[in-house]
Design a protein around this motif. Structure first.
Motif, PDB file in Angstrom:
ATOM      1  N   ILE A 358       0.852  -1.204   0.000  1.00  0.00           N
ATOM      2  CA  ILE A 358       0.000   0.000   0.000  1.00  0.00           C
ATOM      3  C   ILE A 358       0.880   1.244   0.000  1.00  0.00           C
ATOM      4  O   ILE A 358       1.792   1.374   0.832  1.00  0.00           O
ATOM      5  N   ASN A 359       0.615   2.143  -0.923  1.00  0.00           N
ATOM      6  CA  ASN A 359       1.311   3.429  -0.973  1.00  0.00           C
ATOM      7  C   ASN A 359       0.268   4.531  -1.074  1.00  0.00           C
ATOM      8  O   ASN A 359      -0.573   4.527  -1.986  1.00  0.00           O
ATOM      9  N   LEU A 360       0.318   5.486  -0.139  1.00  0.00           N
ATOM     10  CA  LEU A 360      -0.687   6.555  -0.081  1.00  0.00           C
ATOM     11  C   LEU A 360      -0.072   7.819   0.498  1.00  0.00           C
ATOM     12  O   LEU A 360       0.807   7.752   1.372  1.00  0.00           O
ATOM     13  N   LYS A 361      -0.560   8.950   0.033  1.00  0.00           N
ATOM     14  CA  LYS A 361      -0.232  10.236   0.645  1.00  0.00           C
ATOM     15  C   LYS A 361      -1.536  10.988   0.878  1.00  0.00           C
ATOM     16  O   LYS A 361      -2.318  11.180  -0.054  1.00  0.00           O
ATOM     17  N   VAL A 362      -1.753  11.403   2.123  1.00  0.00           N
ATOM     18  CA  VAL A 362      -2.940  12.180   2.477  1.00  0.00           C
ATOM     19  C   VAL A 362      -2.446  13.493   3.090  1.00  0.00           C
ATOM     20  O   VAL A 362      -2.074  13.526   4.269  1.00  0.00           O
ATOM     21  N   PRO A 363      -2.383  14.563   2.315  1.00  0.00           N
ATOM     22  CA  PRO A 363      -1.879  15.838   2.853  1.00  0.00           C
ATOM     23  C   PRO A 363      -2.744  16.339   4.014  1.00  0.00           C
ATOM     24  O   PRO A 363      -3.933  16.030   4.105  1.00  0.00           O
ATOM     25  N   ARG A 364      -2.133  17.104   4.858  1.00  0.00           N
ATOM     26  CA  ARG A 364      -2.835  17.682   6.007  1.00  0.00           C
ATOM     27  C   ARG A 364      -4.041  18.489   5.545  1.00  0.00           C
ATOM     28  O   ARG A 364      -3.954  19.282   4.613  1.00  0.00           O
ATOM     29  N   GLY A 365      -5.191  18.247   6.183  1.00  0.00           N
ATOM     30  CA  GLY A 365      -6.408  18.976   5.895  1.00  0.00           C
ATOM     31  C   GLY A 365      -7.188  18.450   4.713  1.00  0.00           C
ATOM     32  O   GLY A 365      -8.269  18.970   4.421  1.00  0.00           O
ATOM     33  N   SER A 366      -6.682  17.439   4.016  1.00  0.00           N
ATOM     34  CA  SER A 366      -7.413  16.887   2.866  1.00  0.00           C
ATOM     35  C   SER A 366      -8.253  15.696   3.302  1.00  0.00           C
ATOM     36  O   SER A 366      -8.203  15.256   4.455  1.00  0.00           O
ATOM     37  N   SER A 367      -9.032  15.180   2.350  1.00  0.00           N
ATOM     38  CA  SER A 367      -9.899  14.046   2.667  1.00  0.00           C
ATOM     39  C   SER A 367      -9.585  12.876   1.743  1.00  0.00           C
ATOM     40  O   SER A 367      -9.293  13.047   0.563  1.00  0.00           O
ATOM     41  N   LEU A 368      -9.644  11.688   2.326  1.00  0.00           N
ATOM     42  CA  LEU A 368      -9.413  10.446   1.595  1.00  0.00           C
ATOM     43  C   LEU A 368     -10.617   9.547   1.801  1.00  0.00           C
ATOM     44  O   LEU A 368     -11.083   9.369   2.936  1.00  0.00           O
ATOM     45  N   ALA A 369     -11.126   8.973   0.720  1.00  0.00           N
ATOM     46  CA  ALA A 369     -12.203   7.993   0.819  1.00  0.00           C
ATOM     47  C   ALA A 369     -11.670   6.636   0.377  1.00  0.00           C
ATOM     48  O   ALA A 369     -10.882   6.545  -0.570  1.00  0.00           O
ATOM     49  N   ILE A 370     -12.093   5.596   1.074  1.00  0.00           N
ATOM     50  CA  ILE A 370     -11.670   4.225   0.757  1.00  0.00           C
ATOM     51  C   ILE A 370     -12.920   3.397   0.512  1.00  0.00           C
ATOM     52  O   ILE A 370     -13.808   3.322   1.367  1.00  0.00           O
ATOM     53  N   VAL A 371     -13.006   2.790  -0.654  1.00  0.00           N
ATOM     54  CA  VAL A 371     -14.133   1.924  -0.975  1.00  0.00           C
ATOM     55  C   VAL A 371     -13.586   0.580  -1.434  1.00  0.00           C
ATOM     56  O   VAL A 371     -12.403   0.442  -1.755  1.00  0.00           O
ATOM     57  N   GLY A 372     -14.454  -0.402  -1.432  1.00  0.00           N
ATOM     58  CA  GLY A 372     -14.037  -1.734  -1.859  1.00  0.00           C
ATOM     59  C   GLY A 372     -14.959  -2.787  -1.305  1.00  0.00           C
ATOM     60  O   GLY A 372     -15.837  -2.514  -0.473  1.00  0.00           O
ATOM     61  N   ARG A 373     -14.745  -4.014  -1.768  1.00  0.00           N
ATOM     62  CA  ARG A 373     -15.572  -5.122  -1.309  1.00  0.00           C
ATOM     63  C   ARG A 373     -15.312  -5.430   0.161  1.00  0.00           C
ATOM     64  O   ARG A 373     -14.298  -5.032   0.720  1.00  0.00           O
ATOM     65  N   VAL A 374     -16.231  -6.176   0.778  1.00  0.00           N
ATOM     66  CA  VAL A 374     -16.049  -6.625   2.164  1.00  0.00           C
ATOM     67  C   VAL A 374     -14.811  -7.512   2.232  1.00  0.00           C
ATOM     68  O   VAL A 374     -14.618  -8.404   1.390  1.00  0.00           O
ATOM     69  N   GLY A 375     -13.960  -7.253   3.216  1.00  0.00           N
ATOM     70  CA  GLY A 375     -12.753  -8.067   3.389  1.00  0.00           C
ATOM     71  C   GLY A 375     -11.588  -7.630   2.534  1.00  0.00           C
ATOM     72  O   GLY A 375     -10.582  -8.341   2.442  1.00  0.00           O
ATOM     73  N   SER A 376     -11.682  -6.448   1.962  1.00  0.00           N
ATOM     74  CA  SER A 376     -10.589  -5.986   1.097  1.00  0.00           C
ATOM     75  C   SER A 376      -9.470  -5.300   1.879  1.00  0.00           C
ATOM     76  O   SER A 376      -8.444  -4.944   1.299  1.00  0.00           O
ATOM     77  N   GLY A 377      -9.651  -5.092   3.193  1.00  0.00           N
ATOM     78  CA  GLY A 377      -8.593  -4.520   4.024  1.00  0.00           C
ATOM     79  C   GLY A 377      -8.788  -3.073   4.403  1.00  0.00           C
ATOM     80  O   GLY A 377      -7.884  -2.439   4.949  1.00  0.00           O
ATOM     81  N   LYS A 378      -9.972  -2.529   4.156  1.00  0.00           N
ATOM     82  CA  LYS A 378     -10.229  -1.105   4.441  1.00  0.00           C
ATOM     83  C   LYS A 378     -10.097  -0.795   5.927  1.00  0.00           C
ATOM     84  O   LYS A 378      -9.384   0.129   6.325  1.00  0.00           O
ATOM     85  N   SER A 379     -10.811  -1.551   6.779  1.00  0.00           N
ATOM     86  CA  SER A 379     -10.774  -1.299   8.223  1.00  0.00           C
ATOM     87  C   SER A 379      -9.400  -1.605   8.816  1.00  0.00           C
ATOM     88  O   SER A 379      -8.941  -0.932   9.749  1.00  0.00           O
ATOM     89  N   THR A 380      -8.713  -2.594   8.260  1.00  0.00           N
ATOM     90  CA  THR A 380      -7.373  -2.921   8.743  1.00  0.00           C
ATOM     91  C   THR A 380      -6.443  -1.724   8.579  1.00  0.00           C
ATOM     92  O   THR A 380      -5.628  -1.418   9.464  1.00  0.00           O
ATOM     93  N   LEU A 381      -6.588  -1.020   7.471  1.00  0.00           N
ATOM     94  CA  LEU A 381      -5.738   0.137   7.201  1.00  0.00           C
ATOM     95  C   LEU A 381      -5.913   1.211   8.276  1.00  0.00           C
ATOM     96  O   LEU A 381      -4.931   1.753   8.798  1.00  0.00           O
TER      97      LEU A 381
END
Length: 602
Positions: A358-381
């Motif tokens: 996983i590679n991601l950059k979320v600048p300060r004050g910005s918003s990131l949305a994560i979508v995907g199937r159940v069990g794809s690792g969203k909550s783990t992140l």
């Protein structure tokens, strides 16, 4: 907190109180030895017909004085020593709770609630009983045995004492033979209690599911099975305990038999006087009670040892997530700049990684949305971001610092998370919204509830914000629980806000109102939104689509639609579903109107 021995540590910490308690018990025991002497002298004078009325009164007064002294010092010593046992109970239970608070989420994932309750109540209760009854009986028995035997040897007859005491060492052999059996059965009994407690807890937590699926009869069978197992384990323990007690009493009774027969012969042969015979048997009577109690203490000690082993296993369990040695304790604030580099993560004992590269950059004050199937690792992140689990070093960074270099209190204190399960405590709504170390004013609680669109629901309750919630907030609807959880997260005004599928239980209209209200809260704050509805994530600065632990698409809403991939497919499917729902609603309204017109015409 690491412990070598609960009991020994308690004695070392309270050595002087135990010495004082032992001293008071010693006075009581020494006073008890005056009774055989008084009875012996009284009997000799009575046999020799030299007892006067004044002497009888004097003997009676002495017996009263000695009896009062014994009662006073014995009860005082019991109060003193028993208070220490209650202090140990409170300390162990408090230390246990504090240690549980330090342990990581993974530990609780592998534990049953019934087992934890059994440790906190049953095992700690046994620890208290050992220090209460066990220590007291050991002290009393040890003191009385030594002093009584010395008195019997010196004041009556050493040979009679030796022969009478010969059967008593069999008690030690008996205790040794029963030692292992009683300990194993005690462990089995405690496990059976844990199973039964877990069964009751699971049933009460899932009572609505049980009733909805008409499983009362099956649940009753399961409970009966666990209940019977607990009874069987208790019966085994009671049988061993009773057998040990009976054999101990038989050995003690044999000593009395030897005393009466041999002592009676020695009285007839004038080796000892009748008064000495009475005094000897009184000594023996004083001795036999504590000796029998020693048998009970052996059983209690084995139960205590079993409980101590179970508790020590918990105290020796170390948390997986702790502040690293390299943690910079001076970091007390975070701005919210998040970067993830080549993150691959596996849960303990998992066969394959949950997150992959996983590679991601979320600048300060910005918003990131994560979508995907159940069990794809969203909550783990997001669990890695709040350090419920440890991410590998050099993979997750906040404000340029490796997340493992930032103190836990700072990470968790500066991140507000709305989890999937929307857990609420069985206190008031006010307490749930203001669930934070620092206090919040009523105005702040109200403002947070308004932003979360739950204020109008709360004020409809008779007690409003003082409404007491049931277990896990069961008295609220799913949507209300979600919105109270949102209010709880935003009231702390964190640097990073995380919404883990937090709008799934509300309708689209309420969702729009919540998102509109959150705009002011999300302003200048880093926000991460996990969702299944495209409507709740499409306004995010960047959106990632996850599948099988990997990021498969990344961009903003328009970019992802143009890519015509998984995200676009989800979007179009949801549009079709909304259109179908709208048409169903229109048909329903039309049918209702026709029925009303038909009723009016009739």
């Amino acid at each position: 907190m690491e412990r070598n021995n609960i009991f020994w540590g308690h004695i070392k910490e309270n050595r002087w109180p135990y010495i004082i308690g032992f001293a008071l018990l010693s006075i009581s025991s020494l006073l008890q030895l005056l009774i055989p002497q008084l009875l012996g002298h009284f009997t000799d004078k009575l046999q020799n017909a030299t007892l006067t009325l004044d002497e009888s009164v004097k003997f009676a007064l002495w017996m009263i004085v000695v009896g009062v002294g014994i009662a006073f010092f014995r009860s005082t010593s019991r109060i003193y020593l028993f208070r220490l046992s209650r202090m140990l109970e409170m300390k162990v239970r408090g230390d246990l709770f504090k240690h549980w608070e330090k342990l990581s989420a993974q530990y609780f994932n592998n534990q049953r609630i019934g087992d934890l309750m059994s440790h906190a109540i049953s095992d700690v209760g046994v620890i208290r009983e050992v220090t209460m009854q066990g220590y007291f009986n050991i002290m009393e028995a040890g003191l009385l045995i030594i002093v009584s035997v010395v008195a019997m040897v010196t004041s009556v007859n050493p040979w009679l004492t030796l022969v009478t005491m010969l059967p008593l060492p069999l008690l030690s052999l008996l205790a040794y033979r029963f030692n292992k059996r009683i300990m194993e059965q005690s462990v089995d009994m405690q496990r059976a209690i844990s199973d039964l407690t877990s069964r009751v807890q699971e049933f009460t937590a899932g009572i609505r599911v049980v009733k909805a699926f008409v499983q009362e009869k099956e649940e009753r069978k399961l409970f009966t099975k666990d209940n019977q197992h607990a009874v069987d384990m208790n019966r085994r323990f009671v049988r061993s305990n009773s057998l040990f007690g009976s054999l101990s009493s038989g050995i003690v009774g044999f000593s009395f038999l030897v005393s009466v027969v041999l002592g009676g012969v020695m009285v007839l042969k004038h080796v000892i006087t009748l008064g000495e015979f009475v005094a000897f048997n009184t000594y023996l009577s004083l001795l036999m009670g504590p000796i029998e109690n020693l048998g009970k203490v052996v059983n209690l000690m084995q139960r205590g040892k079993a409980s101590e082993i179970r508790l020590m296993e918990i105290f020796r369990t170390q948390p997986d997530v702790v502040d690293d040695m390299a943690a910079k304790q001076d970091i007390e604030q975070i701005e919210g700049d998040i970067e993830i580099r080549n993150l691959t993560f596996s849960y303990p004992e998992a066969q394959r990684p949950t997150l992959k590269n996983i590679n991601l950059k979320v600048p300060r004050g910005s918003s990131l949305a994560i979508v995907g199937r159940v069990g794809s690792g969203k909550s783990t992140l997001v669990h890695l971001l709040v350090r419920m689990y440890n991410a590998p070093k050099g993979t997750v960074f906040i404000d340029g610092h490796d997340i493992r270099e930032i103190p836990l209190r700072t990470v968790r204190g500066q991140i507000g998370i709305v989890p999937q399960d929307q857990f609420l405590f069985s206190s008031t709504i006010r307490d749930n919204i203001g669930f934070d170390p620092k206090p919040y004013s009523d105005e702040q609680v109200i403002e947070a509830s308004k932003v979360a669109q739950v204020y109008d629901n709360i004020v409809e309750f008779p007690d409003q914000f003082d409404t007491a919630l049931g277990e896990r907030g069961i008295s609220l609807s799913g949507g209300q629980r979600q919105r109270v959880s949102i209010a709880r997260a935003i009231i702390k005004k964190p640097s990073i806000l995380i919404f883990d599928d937090s709008l799934s239980a509300v309708d689209t209209i309420t969702e729009d109102l919540i998102l509109e209200g959150l705009k002011s809260v999300m302003n200048k704050r880093t926000t991460i939104i996990i969702g299944h509805r495209i409507s709740s994530v499409q306004a995010a600065d960047q959106i990632v689509v996850m599948d099988e632990g990997k990021i498969v698409e990344q961009g903003n809403h328009d970019q992802l639609l143009r890519r015509n991939g998984i995200y676009a497919d989800m979007y179009h499917k949801q549009l079709l579903d909304q259109e179908a729902e709208r048409q169903d609603g229109q048909e329903h309204d039309a049918l209702k109107a026709r029925l009303l017109q038909g009723g009016a015409g009739a």
